[in-house]
Scaffold this motif. Structure first.
Motif, PDB file in Angstrom:
ATOM      1  N   GLY A  14      59.393  60.211  23.141  1.00  0.00           N
ATOM      2  CA  GLY A  14      60.246  59.108  22.694  1.00  0.00           C
ATOM      3  C   GLY A  14      60.577  59.266  21.225  1.00  0.00           C
ATOM      4  O   GLY A  14      60.019  60.122  20.536  1.00  0.00           O
ATOM      5  N   GLY A  15      61.478  58.448  20.755  1.00  0.00           N
ATOM      6  CA  GLY A  15      61.932  58.538  19.373  1.00  0.00           C
ATOM      7  C   GLY A  15      60.914  58.004  18.376  1.00  0.00           C
ATOM      8  O   GLY A  15      59.803  57.604  18.740  1.00  0.00           O
ATOM      9  N   GLU A  16      61.336  57.975  17.118  1.00  0.00           N
ATOM     10  CA  GLU A  16      60.473  57.528  16.022  1.00  0.00           C
ATOM     11  C   GLU A  16      60.080  56.063  16.230  1.00  0.00           C
ATOM     12  O   GLU A  16      60.941  55.225  16.525  1.00  0.00           O
ATOM     13  CB  GLU A  16      61.215  57.645  14.690  1.00  0.00           C
ATOM     14  CG  GLU A  16      61.821  59.013  14.405  1.00  0.00           C
ATOM     15  CD  GLU A  16      60.795  60.117  14.283  1.00  0.00           C
ATOM     16  OE1 GLU A  16      59.725  59.853  13.695  1.00  0.00           O
ATOM     17  OE2 GLU A  16      61.055  61.231  14.770  1.00  0.00           O
ATOM     18  N   GLY A  17      58.807  55.770  16.091  1.00  0.00           N
ATOM     19  CA  GLY A  17      58.341  54.381  16.143  1.00  0.00           C
ATOM     20  C   GLY A  17      58.392  53.737  17.515  1.00  0.00           C
ATOM     21  O   GLY A  17      58.242  52.520  17.636  1.00  0.00           O
ATOM     22  N   SER A  18      58.569  54.535  18.567  1.00  0.00           N
ATOM     23  CA  SER A  18      58.668  53.949  19.916  1.00  0.00           C
ATOM     24  C   SER A  18      57.303  53.554  20.473  1.00  0.00           C
ATOM     25  O   SER A  18      57.230  52.961  21.552  1.00  0.00           O
ATOM     26  CB  SER A  18      59.393  54.909  20.865  1.00  0.00           C
ATOM     27  OG  SER A  18      58.752  56.163  20.903  1.00  0.00           O
ATOM     28  N   GLY A  19      56.228  53.898  19.759  1.00  0.00           N
ATOM     29  CA  GLY A  19      54.895  53.459  20.178  1.00  0.00           C
ATOM     30  C   GLY A  19      54.080  54.533  20.889  1.00  0.00           C
ATOM     31  O   GLY A  19      53.083  54.219  21.545  1.00  0.00           O
ATOM     32  N   LYS A  20      54.464  55.787  20.721  1.00  0.00           N
ATOM     33  CA  LYS A  20      53.747  56.885  21.394  1.00  0.00           C
ATOM     34  C   LYS A  20      52.275  56.929  21.008  1.00  0.00           C
ATOM     35  O   LYS A  20      51.396  56.969  21.871  1.00  0.00           O
ATOM     36  CB  LYS A  20      54.396  58.246  21.056  1.00  0.00           C
ATOM     37  CG  LYS A  20      55.827  58.385  21.503  1.00  0.00           C
ATOM     38  CD  LYS A  20      56.441  59.680  21.043  1.00  0.00           C
ATOM     39  CE  LYS A  20      56.525  59.813  19.529  1.00  0.00           C
ATOM     40  NZ  LYS A  20      57.378  58.812  18.852  1.00  0.00           N
ATOM     41  N   SER A  21      52.007  56.954  19.703  1.00  0.00           N
ATOM     42  CA  SER A  21      50.607  57.097  19.253  1.00  0.00           C
ATOM     43  C   SER A  21      49.776  55.906  19.718  1.00  0.00           C
ATOM     44  O   SER A  21      48.620  56.060  20.125  1.00  0.00           O
ATOM     45  CB  SER A  21      50.547  57.246  17.735  1.00  0.00           C
ATOM     46  OG  SER A  21      51.334  58.353  17.333  1.00  0.00           O
ATOM     47  N   GLY A 152      57.552  50.295   8.984  1.00  0.00           N
ATOM     48  CA  GLY A 152      56.559  49.235   8.816  1.00  0.00           C
ATOM     49  C   GLY A 152      55.141  49.763   8.730  1.00  0.00           C
ATOM     50  O   GLY A 152      54.248  49.097   8.214  1.00  0.00           O
ATOM     51  N   ARG A 153      54.937  50.980   9.248  1.00  0.00           N
ATOM     52  CA  ARG A 153      53.606  51.581   9.195  1.00  0.00           C
ATOM     53  C   ARG A 153      53.235  51.975   7.771  1.00  0.00           C
ATOM     54  O   ARG A 153      52.067  52.172   7.449  1.00  0.00           O
ATOM     55  CB  ARG A 153      53.620  52.843  10.065  1.00  0.00           C
ATOM     56  CG  ARG A 153      52.576  52.860  11.105  1.00  0.00           C
ATOM     57  CD  ARG A 153      52.689  54.105  11.915  1.00  0.00           C
ATOM     58  NE  ARG A 153      53.728  54.989  11.404  1.00  0.00           N
ATOM     59  CZ  ARG A 153      54.387  55.863  12.149  1.00  0.00           C
ATOM     60  NH1 ARG A 153      54.130  55.954  13.411  1.00  0.00           N
ATOM     61  NH2 ARG A 153      55.294  56.645  11.623  1.00  0.00           N
ATOM     62  N   GLY A 154      54.268  52.144   6.923  1.00  0.00           N
ATOM     63  CA  GLY A 154      54.038  52.340   5.490  1.00  0.00           C
ATOM     64  C   GLY A 154      53.432  53.668   5.081  1.00  0.00           C
ATOM     65  O   GLY A 154      52.691  53.752   4.125  1.00  0.00           O
ATOM     66  N   ASP A 190      60.413  51.098  29.314  1.00  0.00           N
ATOM     67  CA  ASP A 190      61.027  50.213  28.316  1.00  0.00           C
ATOM     68  C   ASP A 190      60.003  49.939  27.212  1.00  0.00           C
ATOM     69  O   ASP A 190      59.039  49.206  27.425  1.00  0.00           O
ATOM     70  CB  ASP A 190      61.469  48.920  29.010  1.00  0.00           C
ATOM     71  CG  ASP A 190      61.971  47.883  28.012  1.00  0.00           C
ATOM     72  OD1 ASP A 190      62.147  48.225  26.818  1.00  0.00           O
ATOM     73  OD2 ASP A 190      62.175  46.728  28.428  1.00  0.00           O
ATOM     74  N   ALA A 191      60.231  50.528  26.042  1.00  0.00           N
ATOM     75  CA  ALA A 191      59.256  50.430  24.953  1.00  0.00           C
ATOM     76  C   ALA A 191      59.546  49.257  24.018  1.00  0.00           C
ATOM     77  O   ALA A 191      58.847  49.069  23.031  1.00  0.00           O
ATOM     78  CB  ALA A 191      59.237  51.738  24.168  1.00  0.00           C
ATOM     79  N   GLY A 192      60.551  48.468  24.341  1.00  0.00           N
ATOM     80  CA  GLY A 192      60.891  47.317  23.506  1.00  0.00           C
ATOM     81  C   GLY A 192      60.069  46.080  23.854  1.00  0.00           C
ATOM     82  O   GLY A 192      60.454  44.967  23.515  1.00  0.00           O
ATOM     83  N   GLN A 197      52.317  45.078  27.274  1.00  0.00           N
ATOM     84  CA  GLN A 197      53.257  45.211  28.399  1.00  0.00           C
ATOM     85  C   GLN A 197      53.615  46.671  28.646  1.00  0.00           C
ATOM     86  O   GLN A 197      53.700  47.113  29.793  1.00  0.00           O
ATOM     87  CB  GLN A 197      54.541  44.406  28.121  1.00  0.00           C
ATOM     88  CG  GLN A 197      54.354  42.902  28.262  1.00  0.00           C
ATOM     89  CD  GLN A 197      55.559  42.127  27.733  1.00  0.00           C
ATOM     90  OE1 GLN A 197      56.214  42.545  26.776  1.00  0.00           O
ATOM     91  NE2 GLN A 197      55.840  40.996  28.357  1.00  0.00           N
ATOM     92  N   VAL A 198      53.815  47.416  27.565  1.00  0.00           N
ATOM     93  CA  VAL A 198      54.132  48.843  27.717  1.00  0.00           C
ATOM     94  C   VAL A 198      52.940  49.549  28.364  1.00  0.00           C
ATOM     95  O   VAL A 198      53.102  50.342  29.297  1.00  0.00           O
ATOM     96  CB  VAL A 198      54.481  49.488  26.352  1.00  0.00           C
ATOM     97  CG1 VAL A 198      54.746  50.983  26.510  1.00  0.00           C
ATOM     98  CG2 VAL A 198      55.696  48.808  25.721  1.00  0.00           C
ATOM     99  N   HIS A 199      51.741  49.216  27.897  1.00  0.00           N
ATOM    100  CA  HIS A 199      50.523  49.823  28.458  1.00  0.00           C
ATOM    101  C   HIS A 199      50.421  49.541  29.966  1.00  0.00           C
ATOM    102  O   HIS A 199      50.071  50.431  30.746  1.00  0.00           O
ATOM    103  CB  HIS A 199      49.290  49.304  27.719  1.00  0.00           C
ATOM    104  CG  HIS A 199      47.984  49.797  28.262  1.00  0.00           C
ATOM    105  ND1 HIS A 199      47.669  51.150  28.338  1.00  0.00           N
ATOM    106  CD2 HIS A 199      46.928  49.136  28.788  1.00  0.00           C
ATOM    107  CE1 HIS A 199      46.455  51.270  28.882  1.00  0.00           C
ATOM    108  NE2 HIS A 199      45.994  50.074  29.163  1.00  0.00           N
TER     109      HIS A 199
END
Ligand SMILES: Nc1ncnc2c1ncn2[C@@H]1O[C@H](COP(=O)(O)OP(=O)(O)OP(=O)(O)O)[C@@H](O)[C@H]1O
Ligand SMILES: [Mg+2]
Length: 213
Positions: A14-21, A152-154, A190-192, A197-199
């Motif tokens: 997935g793209g940047e910041g989509s919650g992969k990690s 936002g992860r900074g 759907d990662a939004g 919920q994604v989990h």
């Protein structure tokens, strides 16, 4: 065709910041709680040599490397990661949950930078042979929102995050096309939604694939 190892290989894309990690960590914990020995790892990286190559890929200006050089660096890192970490773990029967894998090379360098997909497939073949994931979970969401989350992860922007929005739109489309082309291996999620919920969506797909029988 499935690889011959005892363990299972699951990748998140997935793209940047989509919650992969975030989701890699949640799924690895979930599997371990279910009594399945699982480890998490990442690309580029996941072995000592590949982490060195990661630093080359992620530091510096967006034009530090051209697209084909990126393909070759990612492929070299992938080879080391597979040989030193992934294959030995799968051989021992462990499940390996990986944060990005070769679909990111296709999406970023192919759809993103316009490198022809055949050349990328050749490089993937050189680094991985016919080995591929048993299951790939592709986290799909609005590109701008994902980039905001990553900011936002900074930790400051890495090279890929600093590429323009149209680059990120193209690679999002790339992941959608990959999921459509290989529905047996890939699930578009759907990662939004909230992390939980994604989990749940991830667990449903993993359970459906293996754990029920
Ligand atoms: N479902 C979610 N909803 C809202 N925020 C989230 C969600 N999942 C993760 N986050 C947060 O968004 C940020 C990015 O998440 P994460 O690092 O997991 O994404 P990533 O896909 O690994 O990003 P990158 O591509 O930069 O490695 C983190 O601060 C994380 O806590
Ligand atoms: Mg990440």
């Amino acid at each position: 065709m499935r690889h011959e190892y005892k363990g299972r290989f699951i990748t998140f894309e997935g793209g940047e910041g989509s919650g992969k990690s975030t989701q890699v960590a949640l799924l690895t914990d979930y599997l371990n709680k279910r009594g399945i020995q699982a480890i998490k790892t990442r690309e580029p990286g996941g072995s000592s040599g590949a982490e060195d190559i990661r630093a080359l890929l992620l530091k510096g200006g967006s034009d530090r490397w051209d697209g084909m050089t990126e393909v070759l660096l990612h492929s070299a890192a992938r080879r080391d990661h597979l040989v030193k970490t992934v294959w030995p773990s799968l051989e021992q029967g462990m499940w390996v949950v990986c944060d990005r894998f070769f679909d990111s090379t296709l999406a970023y360098q192919g759809w993103g930078h316009g490198i022809d997909l055949h050349s990328i497939a050749v490089a993937i073949g050189l680094s991985a042979g016919t080995f591929k994931p048993d299951l790939t979970l592709i986290l799909d969401m609005d590109v701008t929102q994902g980039l905001e989350r990553a900011k936002g992860r900074g930790q400051g922007q890495d090279r890929y995050e600093s590429m323009d929005v149209s680059f990120h739109e193209r690679l999002r489309q790339g992941f959608v096309d990959i999921a459509r082309a290989e529905p047996e291996r890939c699930a578009l999620i759907d990662a939004g939604q909230t992390p939980d919920q994604v989990h749940q969506a991830v667990v449903e797909r993993v359970e459906a694939q293996w754990l029920r029988n």
